[in-house]
Design a protein around this motif. Structure first.
Motif, mmCIF file in Angstrom:
data_model
loop_
_atom_site.group_PDB
_atom_site.id
_atom_site.type_symbol
_atom_site.label_atom_id
_atom_site.label_comp_id
_atom_site.label_asym_id
_atom_site.label_seq_id
_atom_site.Cartn_x
_atom_site.Cartn_y
_atom_site.Cartn_z
ATOM 1 N N PHE A 20 0.818 -1.200 0.000
ATOM 2 C CA PHE A 20 0.000 0.000 0.000
ATOM 3 C C PHE A 20 0.859 1.260 0.000
ATOM 4 C CE2 PHE A 20 -2.567 3.310 2.003
ATOM 5 C CZ PHE A 20 -3.757 3.197 1.302
ATOM 6 N N GLY A 21 1.907 1.272 0.784
ATOM 7 C CA GLY A 21 2.749 2.462 0.901
ATOM 8 C C GLY A 21 3.776 2.631 -0.195
ATOM 9 N N VAL A 22 4.225 1.527 -0.787
ATOM 10 C CA VAL A 22 5.286 1.590 -1.798
ATOM 11 C C VAL A 22 4.727 1.759 -3.209
ATOM 12 C CG1 VAL A 22 7.160 0.275 -2.875
ATOM 13 C CG2 VAL A 22 6.931 0.310 -0.391
ATOM 14 N N TRP A 125 -2.337 8.408 -2.098
ATOM 15 C CA TRP A 125 -2.630 7.576 -0.932
ATOM 16 C C TRP A 125 -4.127 7.359 -0.724
ATOM 17 C CZ3 TRP A 125 -5.629 10.160 2.509
ATOM 18 C CH2 TRP A 125 -5.534 11.564 2.524
ATOM 19 N N HIS A 126 -4.963 8.202 -1.296
ATOM 20 C CA HIS A 126 -6.415 8.163 -1.130
ATOM 21 C C HIS A 126 -7.110 7.425 -2.281
ATOM 22 C CE1 HIS A 126 -10.438 10.363 -1.203
ATOM 23 N NE2 HIS A 126 -10.417 9.828 0.005
ATOM 24 N N MET A 127 -6.403 7.203 -3.376
ATOM 25 C CA MET A 127 -7.018 6.709 -4.607
ATOM 26 C C MET A 127 -7.714 5.361 -4.448
ATOM 27 S SD MET A 127 -7.843 7.103 -7.718
ATOM 28 C CE MET A 127 -6.910 8.533 -8.250
ATOM 29 N N ASP A 147 -6.451 8.693 -11.535
ATOM 30 C CA ASP A 147 -5.401 9.686 -11.754
ATOM 31 C C ASP A 147 -4.896 10.152 -10.390
ATOM 32 O OD1 ASP A 147 -3.778 11.809 -12.577
ATOM 33 O OD2 ASP A 147 -5.164 12.384 -14.171
ATOM 34 N N GLY A 148 -3.863 9.488 -9.886
ATOM 35 C CA GLY A 148 -3.327 9.792 -8.571
ATOM 36 C C GLY A 148 -2.428 11.012 -8.576
ATOM 37 N N VAL A 149 -2.707 11.936 -7.697
ATOM 38 C CA VAL A 149 -1.882 13.133 -7.547
ATOM 39 C C VAL A 149 -0.726 12.771 -6.613
ATOM 40 C CG1 VAL A 149 -1.807 15.520 -6.724
ATOM 41 C CG2 VAL A 149 -3.850 14.659 -7.904
ATOM 42 N N PRO A 150 0.518 12.880 -7.085
ATOM 43 C CA PRO A 150 1.667 12.510 -6.237
ATOM 44 C C PRO A 150 1.762 13.374 -4.979
ATOM 45 C CG PRO A 150 2.337 12.718 -8.538
ATOM 46 C CD PRO A 150 0.937 13.269 -8.431
ATOM 47 N N THR A 151 1.987 12.703 -3.855
ATOM 48 C CA THR A 151 2.155 13.395 -2.575
ATOM 49 C C THR A 151 3.319 12.761 -1.833
ATOM 50 O OG1 THR A 151 0.708 11.898 -1.352
ATOM 51 C CG2 THR A 151 -0.351 13.793 -2.407
ATOM 52 N N ARG A 152 3.577 13.277 -0.675
ATOM 53 C CA ARG A 152 4.574 12.694 0.221
ATOM 54 C C ARG A 152 3.869 12.410 1.547
ATOM 55 N NH1 ARG A 152 9.995 14.509 -2.008
ATOM 56 N NH2 ARG A 152 10.831 13.145 -0.405
ATOM 57 N N PRO A 153 3.053 11.346 1.570
ATOM 58 C CA PRO A 153 2.277 11.092 2.784
ATOM 59 C C PRO A 153 3.161 10.654 3.943
ATOM 60 C CG PRO A 153 2.045 9.269 1.257
ATOM 61 C CD PRO A 153 2.829 10.347 0.538
ATOM 62 N N SER A 154 2.737 11.029 5.123
ATOM 63 C CA SER A 154 3.446 10.601 6.334
ATOM 64 C C SER A 154 3.105 9.142 6.630
ATOM 65 C CB SER A 154 3.029 11.470 7.519
ATOM 66 O OG SER A 154 1.680 11.208 7.867
ATOM 67 N N PHE A 155 3.885 8.542 7.498
ATOM 68 C CA PHE A 155 3.614 7.178 7.936
ATOM 69 C C PHE A 155 2.224 7.093 8.566
ATOM 70 C CE2 PHE A 155 3.537 3.894 11.187
ATOM 71 C CZ PHE A 155 3.923 2.773 10.463
ATOM 72 N N VAL A 156 1.878 8.081 9.377
ATOM 73 C CA VAL A 156 0.585 8.092 10.052
ATOM 74 C C VAL A 156 -0.553 8.149 9.032
ATOM 75 C CG1 VAL A 156 -0.918 9.415 11.609
ATOM 76 C CG2 VAL A 156 1.493 9.068 12.186
ATOM 77 N N LEU A 158 -0.484 7.108 5.892
ATOM 78 C CA LEU A 158 -0.548 5.802 5.236
ATOM 79 C C LEU A 158 -1.160 4.744 6.153
ATOM 80 C CD1 LEU A 158 2.870 5.668 3.367
ATOM 81 C CD2 LEU A 158 0.600 5.919 2.361
ATOM 82 N N PHE A 159 -0.775 4.754 7.409
ATOM 83 C CA PHE A 159 -1.284 3.776 8.370
ATOM 84 C C PHE A 159 -2.798 3.888 8.505
ATOM 85 C CE2 PHE A 159 -2.135 2.180 12.668
ATOM 86 C CZ PHE A 159 -1.472 0.959 12.627
ATOM 87 N N ARG A 160 -3.283 5.105 8.691
ATOM 88 C CA ARG A 160 -4.732 5.319 8.824
ATOM 89 C C ARG A 160 -5.465 4.955 7.542
ATOM 90 N NH1 ARG A 160 -4.406 11.161 11.745
ATOM 91 N NH2 ARG A 160 -4.032 10.406 13.848
ATOM 92 N N GLU A 161 -4.941 5.417 6.427
ATOM 93 C CA GLU A 161 -5.617 5.177 5.149
ATOM 94 C C GLU A 161 -5.620 3.703 4.781
ATOM 95 O OE1 GLU A 161 -7.959 6.142 1.913
ATOM 96 O OE2 GLU A 161 -7.463 7.343 3.665
ATOM 97 N N TYR A 162 -4.568 2.977 5.119
ATOM 98 C CA TYR A 162 -4.521 1.543 4.846
ATOM 99 C C TYR A 162 -5.677 0.828 5.550
ATOM 100 C CZ TYR A 162 -2.765 -3.280 4.730
ATOM 101 O OH TYR A 162 -2.636 -4.638 4.543
ATOM 102 N N HIS A 163 -5.940 1.196 6.787
ATOM 103 C CA HIS A 163 -7.022 0.553 7.527
ATOM 104 C C HIS A 163 -8.397 0.963 6.998
ATOM 105 C CE1 HIS A 163 -3.583 -0.168 10.156
ATOM 106 N NE2 HIS A 163 -4.176 -1.323 10.297
ATOM 107 N N LYS A 164 -8.538 2.206 6.577
ATOM 108 C CA LYS A 164 -9.793 2.640 5.950
ATOM 109 C C LYS A 164 -9.992 1.907 4.622
ATOM 110 C CE LYS A 164 -9.790 7.335 7.854
ATOM 111 N NZ LYS A 164 -9.741 8.768 7.482
#
Length: 174
Positions: A20-22, A125-127, A147-156, A158-164
């Motif tokens: 998910f993060g990579v 990260w939201h796509m 169409d994913g907009v490139p970002t630099r998401p924090s670990f937090v 990514l962690f929250r979004e992965y569970h959602k």
């Protein structure tokens, strides 16, 4: 036996989180669609949608989840949108409060306009979750270009979004 099952589940969760993060979704190419849908949120989304609209990637765009206090003139000033483009091509949606609401608002807009294809523009990260939520509500046969907009998401983030994402995915398959 229970320990092995839990260890296997933990391994699956960890591998999924790494994926998910990579492997974040990237911007789409120059394909044309009948509409662009941009959920409000992190920076760069609306700017990307407007740029695509100006490039002719689509003739119309919905910005969903706009704060009810925002007026079209304020939106135009904030994003340097000329009145002709605003009048012809941009719809501001004010009813959504979250990703699920964005999907509902977008699906209603798509159905009302009989849109056959759309470009979903949101943060990388939201796509995945946004696409699941939207896909669950769209009329049958509507094609979605991610169409994913490139970002630099924090670990937090990514962690929250992965569970959602996992929750949305699970609810979509049951």
């Amino acid at each position: 036996m229970i320990g092995r099952i839990l260890a296997f589940a933990a391994l699956l969760w960890a591998l999924g989180f790494v994926w998910f993060g990579v492997a974040l979704p990237s911007p789409a190419g120059d394909e044309r669609t009948a509409a662009i849908v941009v959920p409000t949120g992190s920076g760069g989304r609306i700017e990307r949608g407007i740029a695509l609209l100006r490039q002719g990637a689509s003739p119309q765009m919905l910005v969903t989840g706009v704060d009810p206090d925002v007026r079209p003139a304020e939106f135009m000033a904030e994003y340097r949108v000329e009145p002709a483009l605003m009048d012809c091509c941009i719809t501001l949606g004010f009813s959504a409060l979250d990703t699920r609401g964005n999907a509902r608002e977008a699906a209603e807009w798509v159905a009302a306009r009989e849109v056959a294809s759309l470009r979903l523009v949101t943060a990388d990260w939201h796509m995945r979750r946004a696409a699941i939520e939207l896909g669950e509500r769209l009329p049958k046969g509507v094609t979605v270009l991610r169409d994913g907009v490139p970002t630099r998401p924090s670990f937090v983030t990514l962690f929250r979004e992965y569970h959602k994402f996992l929750a949305a995915w699970f609810l979509a398959i049951i």
